[in-house]
Design an enzyme around this catalytic site. Structure first.
Site, mmCIF file in Angstrom:
data_model
loop_
_atom_site.group_PDB
_atom_site.id
_atom_site.type_symbol
_atom_site.label_atom_id
_atom_site.label_comp_id
_atom_site.label_asym_id
_atom_site.label_seq_id
_atom_site.Cartn_x
_atom_site.Cartn_y
_atom_site.Cartn_z
ATOM 1 N N ASN A 1 -40.088 -64.078 -23.761
ATOM 2 C CA ASN A 1 -39.617 -64.502 -22.448
ATOM 3 C C ASN A 1 -38.131 -64.802 -22.488
ATOM 4 O O ASN A 1 -37.595 -65.245 -23.499
ATOM 5 C CB ASN A 1 -40.413 -65.719 -21.962
ATOM 6 C CG ASN A 1 -39.743 -67.031 -22.308
ATOM 7 O OD1 ASN A 1 -38.844 -67.497 -21.611
ATOM 8 N ND2 ASN A 1 -40.175 -67.624 -23.427
ATOM 9 N N PHE B 1 -35.057 -71.231 -17.640
ATOM 10 C CA PHE B 1 -35.257 -72.504 -16.927
ATOM 11 C C PHE B 1 -35.340 -72.293 -15.415
ATOM 12 O O PHE B 1 -34.713 -73.024 -14.635
ATOM 13 C CB PHE B 1 -34.140 -73.494 -17.242
ATOM 14 C CG PHE B 1 -34.140 -74.058 -18.637
ATOM 15 C CD1 PHE B 1 -35.198 -73.852 -19.504
ATOM 16 C CD2 PHE B 1 -33.051 -74.793 -19.097
ATOM 17 C CE1 PHE B 1 -35.179 -74.369 -20.799
ATOM 18 C CE2 PHE B 1 -33.030 -75.317 -20.375
ATOM 19 C CZ PHE B 1 -34.094 -75.102 -21.228
ATOM 20 N N SER C 1 -34.121 -73.891 -26.201
ATOM 21 C CA SER C 1 -34.455 -72.607 -25.596
ATOM 22 C C SER C 1 -33.363 -71.590 -25.908
ATOM 23 O O SER C 1 -32.178 -71.894 -25.763
ATOM 24 C CB SER C 1 -34.600 -72.746 -24.080
ATOM 25 O OG SER C 1 -34.679 -71.467 -23.476
ATOM 26 N N ASN D 1 -32.765 -69.018 -24.159
ATOM 27 C CA ASN D 1 -32.545 -68.241 -22.938
ATOM 28 C C ASN D 1 -31.499 -68.821 -22.000
ATOM 29 O O ASN D 1 -31.300 -68.308 -20.902
ATOM 30 C CB ASN D 1 -33.877 -68.076 -22.195
ATOM 31 C CG ASN D 1 -34.916 -67.390 -23.054
ATOM 32 O OD1 ASN D 1 -34.606 -66.418 -23.752
ATOM 33 N ND2 ASN D 1 -36.132 -67.908 -23.047
ATOM 34 N N THR D 2 -30.850 -69.909 -22.412
ATOM 35 C CA THR D 2 -29.696 -70.449 -21.696
ATOM 36 C C THR D 2 -28.513 -70.355 -22.640
ATOM 37 O O THR D 2 -28.519 -70.965 -23.721
ATOM 38 C CB THR D 2 -29.933 -71.912 -21.269
ATOM 39 O OG1 THR D 2 -31.025 -71.956 -20.336
ATOM 40 C CG2 THR D 2 -28.688 -72.489 -20.615
ATOM 41 N N LYS E 1 -36.925 -81.376 -28.749
ATOM 42 C CA LYS E 1 -37.579 -80.111 -29.077
ATOM 43 C C LYS E 1 -36.645 -79.278 -29.939
ATOM 44 O O LYS E 1 -35.512 -78.997 -29.552
ATOM 45 C CB LYS E 1 -37.967 -79.345 -27.812
ATOM 46 C CG LYS E 1 -38.913 -78.176 -28.091
ATOM 47 C CD LYS E 1 -39.642 -77.729 -26.837
ATOM 48 C CE LYS E 1 -40.735 -76.710 -27.165
ATOM 49 N NZ LYS E 1 -41.528 -76.338 -25.990
ATOM 50 N N ASN F 1 -39.643 -74.640 -30.569
ATOM 51 C CA ASN F 1 -39.474 -73.759 -29.421
ATOM 52 C C ASN F 1 -39.703 -72.306 -29.859
ATOM 53 O O ASN F 1 -40.131 -72.053 -30.983
ATOM 54 C CB ASN F 1 -38.076 -73.937 -28.834
ATOM 55 C CG ASN F 1 -38.052 -73.758 -27.324
ATOM 56 O OD1 ASN F 1 -38.643 -72.830 -26.791
ATOM 57 N ND2 ASN F 1 -37.347 -74.638 -26.625
#
Length: 360
Positions: A115, A119, A180, A182-183, A222, A251
């Site tokens: 993925n 967010f 994460s 993805n940021t 996390k 994560n």
């Protein structure tokens, strides 16, 4: 039964299937009698599985990780599927659409997901309204908070403090998500020169909120699975010095080791079976490094009771599933808890806490 539903759902885009699932759960919440029946069917009630941490009582160690209920809209329905806790989010102060679609991919052969959601959520104010309106389940609700993508890392503390303040009365514990992939640039916050002031600012806000409300909420960090062992231990030391209450390990990963699917080239975080070994290694290293003094929630590649038990014996006091539920269905917590009881009996333990860290 779920295998038939999965066969149907897997014909469609993963994100669209997820949206349908959320809508279905929202509808379920309109029928309290059905929720009650679901709770009776999925619950595994046994004192051997009950966990007490941070002043909270968890009916069993198997929770649902953040990512499913991004906007705190269906946690009452999810609580009826036998989980010991539900974590919502990731929630940012302001609404944001996330990354461009498509951004969610299934890898069925590997029982994995990739993925790059970014967010996507409706923001802290909307989440607060949902918490105010929806009924409160009888199990702990965690809230995973992150920064908006346009907020520079130097100002990230403002975003985390904003969400913490807005949602403080509604969460039983809070998770600071800096891991994460993805940021852009978010994982740079693991570096000690960034992590120390960030956590001190957030924990300082928590102290102000404690004085205002008379209640203290545990704060967890996390952790990324892609840190080197040295960087991991440094991040743990900095976090403990700042006063963090626990860790979630881990994560999603940027690694594609062992992945043969053509989708391995898609950008984003990998979750599911391929993450299991590394997440367990991180749990074990944190447990050893801290001598088991700080609670760990283990997540990454949990599909069975054996998977959960491995992480518990490595040092996790609680575990969380996400990708496992996508592949195994809503009965996954019930199945894992039943298998955990068998494993405890096999090893001569009368309570789950006796197994924590036994292999560390």
């Amino acid at each position: 039964m779920y295998s038939l539903w999965r066969r149907l759902l897997f014909r469609y885009d993963p994100e669209r299937a997820h949206e349908w699932a959320v809508r279905g759960l929202e509808s379920l919440q309109s029928f309290p009698a059905l929720l009650s029946l679901s709770r009776k069917f999925y619950a595994v009630e046994n004192p051997a599985l009950e966990v007490s941490l941070w002043g909270l009582s968890f009916p069993n160690p198997v929770g649902l990780a953040a990512g499913f209920d991004k906007n705190a809209t269906v946690y009452p329905a999810l609580s009826a599927f036998g989980f010991g806790h539900i974590e919502v989010g990731t929630i940012t102060p302001l609404p944001q659409p996330g990354n461009r679609k498509p951004r969610l991919f299934r890898l069925p052969r590997e029982e994995a997901l990739i993925n790059r959601m970014g967010f996507n959520n409706r923001g802290a104010r909307q989440a607060m309204e949902h918490f105010t309106r929806l009924p409160r389940p009888r199990l702990p609700i965690g809230i995973n908070i992150g920064k908006n993508r346009n907020t520079p890392n130097e100002q990230a503390f403002q975003d985390y403090r904003c969400s913490l303040r807005a949602l403080y009365r509604h969460g039983d514990y809070f998770v600071i998500n800096i891991s994460s992939p993805n940021t852009e640039g978010l994982r740079d916050l693991h570096r000690p020169e960034a992590l120390k002031p960030l956590l001190e600012d957030i924990l300082g806000e928590r102290e102000v909120l404690r004085e205002e409300t008379g209640e203290i909420r545990p704060l967890l960090l996390k952790i990324s699975p892609d840190l080197t062992d040295e960087a991991l231990e440094t991040a743990v030391d900095v976090s403990l010095e700042a006063g963090i209450d626990g860790f979630i390990a881990t994560n999603t990963t940027l690694s594609r080791e062992g992945i043969s699917s053509p989708l391995r080239e898609e950008a984003g975080g990998l979750s599911g079976r391929p993450l299991a070994k590394r997440s367990t290694e991180v749990i074990r290293r944190i447990f050893r490094h801290t001598d088991g003094r700080v609670p760990i929630i283990g997540t990454g590649g949990i599909f069975t009771g054996e998977d959960a038990y491995e992480k518990i014996r490595a040092g996790a006091s609680l575990v969380q599933v996400y990708t496992g539920m996508i592949y195994r269905g809503p009965s996954i917590a019930r199945k894992i808890n039943r298998e955990l009881l068998q494993l405890l009996k096999r090893d001569g333990f009368s309570h789950i806490r006796q197994a924590v860290g036994k292999d560390a």
